[in-house]
Scaffold this motif. Structure first.
Motif: not given
Length: 207
Positions: A8, A10, A12, A28-30, A32, A65-66
């Motif tokens: 996933s 992310e 931020r 921002n967004f995530v 999956e 970013f992660s």
């Protein structure tokens, strides 16, 4: 890195500055596994810059970013395939040699699958310098299959492609998502791919 993928991703509070000008901030967004993001907006709003930031080619003005999942310890840039405006074809090398270079560089190796992905097998021994614009674009996109990566960053990937090749591209993206991959795509051409999210740059976009 072989499918199925479990990563996933992310973003931020991302900001981008170019030439002393802020293109965007507070982004921002995530996503999956299996998620797709459509990046839209007028020219100059930072679509290409965002993809290049994720790929590690441009610095972040702020934010991070992660990634999370089985391969999250791998640097994010190494989780990504980036296909930008330039096709990065070595014109003195054949189609097969170009893909072999990328497979070796990215520690992949499925050359036959890469050649078949966009119908380039009949041109495998042709110099890349003799290819049409559309064929060079298909060569660039074939890198996606020369070595699997969970995150695809595609900047106007359909440029120079004919209608049949756009369908192949669409199917390739959907197949990648079914394997748990992530796709972040900037395009003005309608695709059948179902994008989980749309990020419209040039508007208010903070989550």
């Amino acid at each position: 890195m072989s499918p199925p993928f479990t990563i996933s991703f992310e973003a931020r509070d991302i900001a981008c500055e170019r030439g002393g000008r802020t293109l965007f901030e507070g982004l921002n967004f995530v996503l999956e596994p299996g998620g797709a993001l459509l990046v839209s907006g007028p020219n100059g709003t930072g679509k290409t810059s965002l993809l290049r930031q994720i790929a590690g080619f441009l610095p972040l003005a702020s934010g991070r970013f992660s990634a999370a999942g089985a391969e999250a310890a791998t640097p994010i840039a190494e989780l990504c395939h980036y296909v930008g405006h330039l096709n990065a074809a070595k014109t003195a090398m054949s189609v097969r040699e170009n893909l072999a270079f990328w497979a070796d560089f990215l520690e992949g190796g499925d050359l036959d699958g890469a050649l078949d992905a966009f119908g380039l097998a009949p041109l495998a021994d042709i110099s890349a310098g003799l290819l049409s614009a559309g064929q060079k674009r298909k060569l660039a996109l074939s890198r996606l299959f020369a070595a699997p990566r969970p995150i695809w960053l595609l900047d106007e990937p359909s440029v120079s492609l004919d209608a049949a090749s756009v369908k192949r591209l669409d199917a390739a993206i959907r197949g990648h998502l079914k394997q748990g991959g992530i796709a972040i795509v900037s395009t003005h051409v309608p695709l059948k791919t179902k994008f989980a999210q749309e990020l419209a740059l040039g508007r208010e976009h903070a989550a």
